[in-house]
Design an enzyme around this catalytic site. Structure first.
Site, PDB file in Angstrom:
ATOM      1  N   GLU A 271      57.600  27.338  86.941  1.00 14.79           N
ATOM      2  CA  GLU A 271      57.349  26.081  87.656  1.00 14.79           C
ATOM      3  C   GLU A 271      56.107  25.365  87.115  1.00 14.79           C
ATOM      4  O   GLU A 271      56.074  24.137  87.046  1.00 14.79           O
ATOM      5  CB  GLU A 271      57.218  26.335  89.161  1.00 14.79           C
ATOM      6  N   THR A 298      63.493  25.779  70.477  1.00 13.34           N
ATOM      7  CA  THR A 298      64.273  26.504  71.483  1.00 13.34           C
ATOM      8  C   THR A 298      65.734  26.154  71.220  1.00 13.34           C
ATOM      9  O   THR A 298      66.125  25.000  71.372  1.00 13.34           O
ATOM     10  CB  THR A 298      63.893  26.061  72.909  1.00 13.34           C
TER      11      THR A 298
HETATM   12 ZN   LIG Z   1      63.086  25.002  86.506  1.00 16.22          ZN
END
Ligand SMILES: [Zn+2]
Length: 679
Positions: A271, A298
Site C-alpha cells: 500500500e 516488471t
Molecule cells: Zn494494490
C-alpha cells in the site's frame, strides 16, 4: 420512523474497469450494513478508491493525466540514478509515520487494538523491504531488484509539538468492522498534518460484499490545487488504511494477531508502494495488450497472482514470467521480496515532485517534541448507525491531547439549529487516553440533518486548543418506504446462476449485521445451478440481500427472487446485464412513525428552565399528549418516570442534585429527548 442506513448506490460501478475474477472468500466475515465498497479483489482497494476520489473531486488527475505529468520526472530520476552507477542515489530519505489505531475498547494487544510491538515490527519490515536489506526477508538477488533508499521512522512529536510515540489509539469502533465510507470519515477527523506525516489507519475488517480488504492507499497527485473551486479536497484523507491483522510481522512479533498468509507486513509495503505512485504489476486493465504499470522491468501480466506459485506466464506474448515476488502483486507475504529499479525511479519522481509526498522527508516529525499544552480535549465522532431504528445514539471518543489529567468536561451537542444539549463528563483521563461517550438516544424529523458536538470547557476552564473541539456529522434520517415493508415470517430466496456458477456469491444480512444466509462455492454446471433457501426473519428488522458476479460478465438466464411466506414478491431481478453486483433491501413488520405523533413530540416545552422545585412538562398548541416520560441524570441513570394523564405534567424535583437532566418523551415507537437544568 424506521430508518435504513444501507441505501445503496452503485455509483462506483459506473467507472469500473475490467475487473479480475478474485479468489472466493467465504462470506462469513461480511456482517455489516452500509453502502458496499465494490472492489474487484478482496485484498487491495486502492484502484477502486482512486476512482471514488476522482468522482468526488473532478479536479483530481485521471490516470492518463498523472502519467503524462510524471513521465519526464521519472526520466529525470532515472538519469540521476544511472549517473551514480545505476543503483544508489546515496540520498536515503526518512519518512515519518503516525499510526492511528481505531479500536472498540479491547485492551492494548487484543484483537484490532494491536500492540506497540506489532506496529514496531511493521516499521522493521518496511525498513528491510524498502532498503532491500541483506539477510532479511526483504532481500533479493534479482538483477533488476533495487534498494528504494527510503526509510521509515515513528513520529516522536504531535503536530502541535508535544511528545508522542507515533501511535494514537481511539476507542470509537464497534465489533462489526467497518464500511469503507466510515473509514473515510474517521480518517478525515484523526489525520495528522499530511505534509509532515505518512498517516496509517489501523481498523478492524474493512468490508466489501463477500469479504474484506487488507487495505487501500491514496495515490499521489500532481497538483496541490485540487479542492479549490468548491471541490472536495483529498488532502484530509491522504494516507493508508489497513486491516489490523495485516499489520506487522510474525517473524518479529509472534504474539500478534495476523492473517494466515499475509502475516509478514507486506500489505503495508504494497500500500505504501501505491502511496508513492506504484501501480499493480498487471496494470489493472485485464488485457495483456494494454496492461501497463509504467515500469519496463516488471514483465507484463494479465491479472493479480495469489498464493505463491512460481513459473506463471499470464501474458505469453510478452517477455518474462509474472514477477510474483514483486510487492505490487497479490501473492502471499512469504513470496514477496522485490521492488525494481524502474519502480524506484517512479517513487523517487513522486518523492521529488508530488504535493505532500515531497515534504515528508523534510519534516521534523521524528524529532522528540518538547511542547506542552495544559488542558486540551479532542473529540472524534463515530459515523451514526441508525439501522432500522427510531432513533440514533451518537458515540464520541473524548481524548486528552494535553499535558494535564482531565477530570471534567462540558460538551454541548445539537441537531441542526436546535438548542444545544449539555453533557457533563467526569472521570480521569491521563494524557493520550480517551474515553468513549455514548450520548442519550435522539430522534429527528425525516430528512437531511447536521449533528454538531463541541467541547465547552475542560477541568472547569477554557480548552487550550480550539481546532480539535468541534465535530459535525451530516446525516440523512429517512423512513423506509412503505412498499419495502412486508408482513412475513420467512423469506424464500431463489437464485438461478448461469453455467459459470462458481462466479456467483450471494448473502442475506439482518439488522444485527450478521450474514443469516448465503450461497457460494457453486460448481460450474451446464444450465447453471438453482438454489432455493427459506430463511426465517424477525419482525421489526431490516434485511439486505447482495448478489455478486465475480466474472463481471453478467449472468445470462440468471435471476433471483425474494418472496414472503404467502408468495408476495419482495424483489425479482433478471441478472443478464448486471455489471458486478445487485442489491435489495426490505423491512419486516415495521410500524412506521406517524407525522402527528412527531408533531406532538416537537411541541413540548419544559418550564421553568433552569428549575428549582417544580418542573412542568407542557404540550403546546392543543396537540395530543405523549404516552410516557423518563427523566435521566447526566450519567444516564433513571430518576423518575411516569405516564401522561393530561397536557400538563407537574413534577417535584426538590430532591434532585444540581445539574443537567434529560427528559425522554415517548409516544408509540417514537421518542424525543429534552434537557433541563436543576439549581
Ligand atoms: Zn494494490
Amino acid at each position: 420512523m424506521k430508518k435504513f442506513t444501507f441505501k445503496v448506490s452503485f455509483l462506483l460501478l459506473s467507472g469500473m474497469f475490467a475487473l479480475t475474477a478474485n479468489a472466493q472468500q467465504t462470506p462469513k466475515g461480511s456482517k455489516k450494513f452500509g453502502k458496499p465498497f465494490i472492489a474487484a479483489s478482496n485484498y487491495c482497494g486502492t484502484v477502486e478508491y482512486e476512482e471514488q476520489l476522482s468522482q468526488k473531486n473532478p479536479e483530481r488527475a485521471k490516470k492518463a493525466e498523472f502519467e503524462e505529468w510524471i513521465a519526464p520526472k521519472v526520466a529525470e530520476a532515472r538519469a540521476k540514478r544511472l549517473q551514480k552507477n545505476g543503483n544508489g542515489t546515496n540520498e536515503v530519505v526518512t519518512i515519518p509515520m503516525v499510526f492511528h489505531v481505531i479500536h472498540n475498547g479491547d485492551a492494548i494487544g487484543e484483537n484490532e487494538n494491536i500492540s506497540d510491538e506489532q506496529i514496531l515490527s511493521q516499521i522493521q519490515v518496511l525498513n528491510e523491504d524498502y532498503r532491500r536489506a541483506a539477510d532479511t526477508p526483504g532481500f533479493n538477488s534479482n538483477p533488476v531488484g533495487a534498494d528504494m533508499e527510503i526509510e521509515f521512522c515513528l513520529a516522536k512529536r504531535t503536530p502541535n509539538g508535544l511528545p508522542s510515540n507515533g501511535i494514537v489509539r481511539y476507542n470509537i469502533g464497534d465489533d462489526n468492522g467497518w464500511q469503507q465510507e466510515e473509514v473515510e470519515l474517521i480518517k478525515a477527523q484523526t489525520q495528522w498534518d499530511p505534509e509532515k506525516y505518512l498517516n496509517i489507519w489501523i481498523v478492524e475488517d474493512i468490508f466489501i460484499p463477500g469479504g474484506y480488504l487488507a487495505g487501500y492507499a491514496q495515490f499521489p497527485t500532481q497538483s496541490g490545487l485540487e479542492g479549490l473551486g468548491g471541490q472536495t479536497s483529498t488532502a484530509n484523507t491522504d494516507g493508508v488504511a489497513l486491516g489490523a491483522r495485516y499489520v506487522g510481522s510474525v517473524n518479529y512479533y509472534a504474539e500478534g494477531t495476523y492473517d494466515e498468509v499475509r502475516n509478514m507486513g507486506r500489505s503495508a509495503s504494497h500500500e505504501i508502494g501505491h502511496f508513492f505512485g506504484l501501480r499493480h504489476i498487471w496494470g489493472d486493465t485485464g488485457d495483456c495488450a494494454t496492461a501497463d504499470d509504467y515500469c519496463d522491468d516488471t514483465p507484463t501480466a494479465l491479472n493479480a497472482n495469489y498464493g505463491c506459485q512460481i513459473g506463471i506466464d499470464s501474458c505469453p506474448e510478452s517477455e518474462g514470467l509474472d514477477m510474483i515476488e514483486n510487492y505490487m502483486d497479490y501473492t502471499d507475504d512469504v513470496c514477496l521480496n522485490t521492488f525494481t529499479q524502474d519502480q524506484k525511479d517512479r517513487m523517487q519522481a513522486v518523492l521529488a515532485n508530488s504535493p505532500r509526498r515531497k515534504n515528508l522527508p523534510l519534516a521534523d516529525s521524528c524529532t522528540p517534541g518538547t511542547a506542552s499544552l495544559d488542558n486540551d480535549g479532542a473529540i472524534y465522532l463515530l459515523p451514526f448507525s441508525t439501522n432500522c431504528s427510531n432513533d440514533f445514539s451518537p458515540v464520541l471518543s473524548f481524548a486528552n491531547r494535553g499535558t494535564n489529567t482531565i477530570t471534567s468536561a462540558v460538551i454541548n451537542y445539537m441537531v441542526d439549529d436546535a438548542e444545544a444539549i449539555t453533557y457533563s463528563w467526569t472521570g480521569s483521563l491521563a494524557p493520550n487516553e480517551d474515553a468513549r461517550i455514548e450520548l442519550p438516544a435522539m430522534g429527528a424529523q425525516e430528512g437531511e440533518h447536521t449533528f454538531t458536538v463541541a467541547i465547552q470547557s475542560i477541568n472547569g476552564g477554557a480548552d487550550a486548543l480550539a481546532s480539535n473541539n468541534t465535530r459535525t456529522n451530516d446525516f440523512s434520517f429517512d423512513p423506509i418506504e412503505d412498499e419495502l415493508i412486508f408482513d412475513t415470517e420467512t423469506v424464500t430466496i431463489t437464485v438461478q446462476t448461469d453455467d459459470a456458477a462458481s462466479e456467483v456469491t450471494w448473502l442475506l444480512m439482518d439488522s444485527d449485521q450478521n450474514t443469516i444466509a448465503y450461497g457460494t462455492g457453486y460448481e460450474d454446471t451446464p444450465g447453471g445451478v438453482l438454489d432455493v433457501q427459506e430463511v426465517e426473519v424477525n419482525s421489526n428488522s431490516c434485511y439486505a440481500f447482495i448478489i455478486i458476479d465475480a466474472g463481471v460478465d453478467g449472468i445470462p438466464e440468471g435471476y433471483y427472487s425474494l418472496e414472503t411466506s404467502d408468495g408476495t414478491i419482495i424483489k425479482e431481478q433478471a441478472l443478464d446485464d448486471i455489471l458486478y453486483a445487485d442489491f435489495a433491501q426490505f423491512g419486516v413488520n415495521i410500524v412506521l412513525g406517524n407525522k402527528e405523533i412527531e408533531k406532538t413530540l416537537n411541541n413540548i416545552v419544559l418550564y421553568p428552565n433552569p428549575a428549582n422545585n417544580i418542573l412542568n412538562i407542557a404540550v403546546t398548541n392543543g396537540m395530543d399528549t405523549p404516552d410516557s416520560y423518563t427523566i435521566y441524570n447526566s450519567l444516564g441513570q433513571i430518576m423518575d418516570n411516569g405516564i401522561f394523564t393530561s397536557s400538563l405534567q407537574t413534577l417535584d424535583i426538590t430532591n434532585y442534585s444540581n445539574g443537567v437532566y434529560f427528559v425522554k418523551l415517548g409516544k408509540d415507537n417514537q421518542a424525543k429527548t429534552l434537557q433541563f437544568v436543576k439549581y
